[in-house]
Design an enzyme around this catalytic site. Structure first.
Site, PDB file in Angstrom:
ATOM      1  N   GLY A  77       0.832  -1.195   0.045  1.00 26.98           N
ATOM      2  CA  GLY A  77      -0.072  -0.010  -0.124  1.00 26.98           C
ATOM      3  C   GLY A  77       0.905   1.119   0.096  1.00 26.98           C
TER       4      GLY A  77
ATOM      5  N   TYR B 232       9.275  -3.579   2.894  1.00 31.17           N
ATOM      6  CA  TYR B 232       8.978  -3.725   1.695  1.00 31.17           C
ATOM      7  C   TYR B 232      10.032  -3.354   0.383  1.00 31.17           C
ATOM      8  CZ  TYR B 232       6.383  -2.005  -2.543  1.00 31.17           C
ATOM      9  OH  TYR B 232       5.656  -2.031  -4.125  1.00 31.17           O
TER      10      TYR B 232
ATOM     11  N   LYS C 189      11.492  -6.323  -2.219  1.00 33.26           N
ATOM     12  CA  LYS C 189      11.779  -6.381  -3.928  1.00 33.26           C
ATOM     13  C   LYS C 189      13.168  -6.505  -4.127  1.00 33.26           C
ATOM     14  CE  LYS C 189       7.597  -4.850  -4.602  1.00 33.26           C
ATOM     15  NZ  LYS C 189       6.641  -5.644  -5.299  1.00 33.26           N
TER      16      LYS C 189
ATOM     17  N   ALA D  22      -0.383   8.813  -2.135  1.00 28.99           N
ATOM     18  CA  ALA D  22      -0.671  10.169  -2.243  1.00 28.99           C
ATOM     19  C   ALA D  22      -1.720  10.737  -3.253  1.00 28.99           C
ATOM     20  CB  ALA D  22       0.496  10.876  -2.256  1.00 28.99           C
TER      21      ALA D  22
ATOM     22  N   GLN E 130       8.214  17.080   0.670  1.00 31.23           N
ATOM     23  CA  GLN E 130       8.819  16.088   0.163  1.00 31.23           C
ATOM     24  C   GLN E 130       8.312  16.056  -1.458  1.00 31.23           C
ATOM     25  OE1 GLN E 130       6.527  16.126   2.529  1.00 31.23           O
ATOM     26  NE2 GLN E 130       5.119  14.308   2.729  1.00 31.23           N
ATOM     27  N   THR E 131       9.261  15.215  -1.951  1.00 30.60           N
ATOM     28  CA  THR E 131       8.978  15.259  -3.638  1.00 30.60           C
ATOM     29  C   THR E 131       8.991  13.983  -4.154  1.00 30.60           C
ATOM     30  OG1 THR E 131      11.383  15.284  -3.996  1.00 30.60           O
ATOM     31  CG2 THR E 131      10.235  17.339  -4.136  1.00 30.60           C
ATOM     32  N   ARG E 132       8.139  13.562  -5.341  1.00 40.53           N
ATOM     33  CA  ARG E 132       8.013  12.356  -5.819  1.00 40.53           C
ATOM     34  C   ARG E 132       7.741  12.688  -7.284  1.00 40.53           C
ATOM     35  NH1 ARG E 132       9.185  11.444  -1.366  1.00 40.53           N
ATOM     36  NH2 ARG E 132       8.188   9.969  -0.053  1.00 40.53           N
TER      37      ARG E 132
END
Ligand code: NAD
Length: 347
Positions: free
Chosen positions: A93, A163, A167, A207, A234-236
């Protein structure tokens, strides 16, 4: 000069070759199932552990199985007769989920471990694994203006706890199946994906969906306040679902990308504050921002360096964020209203 054909299932598979898609009751694998169906593939097997009525979308004519793929026998059943296997099943999630439920996230390693072995034994031709940008070294993502992540930045490893390590470890399993057994595997590291038919409330949402929902809720209830996790700096980057499924198809069928993890994400960086601004513009509303500094907020900054994907595929995800967000907002608004009216929705 003739245009170079993009790699894809359409150029290497027969229309009745069996394609197996794991996690198809969820967001991305549901969209991938629809994508292959729309391309004319007639034998699709979609699998998820959720009961069928809870799947986000059901595609007509597709064989849908409810199986827990953390069990070896279920994976064997799932892979029977498969020509290609796409593993997108995982317990996951948004930040709220992966910071809180690390054991559940780690346990997804069982799914990949059994799926790849079953696909190999079934004689499948190719295997796809959905990795994540959370596999990257968190030390490189502390500030909002960190350089974009390139594929080599996963090592030396310091992945996101739970998580991200699952991966990274599953990627390695896929790579070794190619090295030791010549089983063709392909690995994409997804950066945030968004769009319709994805989770939008309940704690697993990410988000873009959460922010669209909060804007819609504020408009509906008249409470003109929005709670933002962290300080909003915060950046994405965010990739629209249509780019994601096209990218999966190309990566799976590119000979230069066997056992080679590659970024699949947008390289358009945006702060959470700017994402809120976009959602407000789409919703036609201005809200008072309240920052919850104790909420899970993830790394300071994360972007996808797309040098490699542009070099091998001559392509990168390019749906403008505003366009994708507008479509997502419209879909969530429908869902919100349906839920309010007591009808079943995606959760
Ligand atoms: P999702 O939660 O919507 O879909 C995953 C599906 O897997 C769910 O429907 C779930 O029920 C199913 N599943 C979980 N455990 C299972 C099991 N034991 N047996 C069978 N099914 C099981 O998530 P998604 O956003 O569609 O993500 C798909 C893949 O992409 C995952 O591997 C995820 O880690 C990866 N990924 C997603 C994003 C993103 O932004 N959505 C980003 C990076 C990586």
């Amino acid at each position: 000069m003739a245009k170079k054909q993009r790699p894809g299932a359409a150029s290497v598979l027969e229309k009745d070759d069996l394609i197996v898609i794991a996690g198809a009751g969820g967001f991305i694998a549901g969209a991938l199932t629809r994508y292959f169906h729309d391309q004319g593939f007639r034998r699709l097997r979609a699998i998820d552990k959720k009961p069928l009525p809870e799947w986000y979308q059901r595609v007509p004519g597709v064989e849908c199985l409810c199986l827990d793929l953390s069990q070896e026998e279920s994976c064997q059943r799932a892979c029977e007769g498969a020509v290609e296997v796409y593993n997108l099943a995982a317990d996951m999630g948004g930040m709220g989920f992966i910071e809180r439920f690390r054991i559940e996230c780690l346990r997804s390693i069982l799914i990949n471990t059994h799926m790849i072995e079953s696909a190999y034994r079934a004689g499948a031709r190719r295997y796809f694994f959905s990795s994540s940008a959370c596999a990257y070294n968190v030390e490189l993502q502390k500030k909002p203006d960190c350089p974009a992540l390139k594929e080599s930045d996963a090592y030396p490893a310091m992945a996101e706890r739970g998580y991200g390590w699952e991966k990274l470890m599953s990627e390695m399993v896929c790579q070794e199946y190619w090295v030791e057994r010549q089983f063709e595997t392909h690995i994409a590291r997804f950066h945030n994906v968004y769009g319709g038919f994805g989770t939008w409330h309940g704690g697993r949402e990410k988000a873009p969906a959460a922010i669209c929902r909060k804007v819609i809720e504020a408009k509906d209830t008249g409470n003109r306040e929005i709670v933002i996790w962290g300080d909003g700096h915060q950046t994405r980057s965010f990739m629209y679902i249509d780019d994601c499924v096209l990218g999966i198809d190309m990566i799976m069928h590119c000979d230069k990308l066997i056992a080679t993890p590659i970024n699949l994400g947008s390289s358009f960086l945006v702060s959470i504050n700017d994402l809120v601004l976009m959602a407000e513009e789409i919703g036609g509303i201005k809200l008072t921002r309240k920052y919850d500094l104790d909420a899970p907020k993830g790394v300071g900054g994360r972007n996808s360096d797309n040098t490699f994907i542009k070099q091998v595929l001559g392509w990168e995800p390019s749906t403008p964020l505003k366009n994708g967000l507008r479509k997502t907002h419209a879909w969530i608004e429908q869902q919100y209203m349906a839920r309010k009216a007591g009808r079943r929705t995606v959760s």
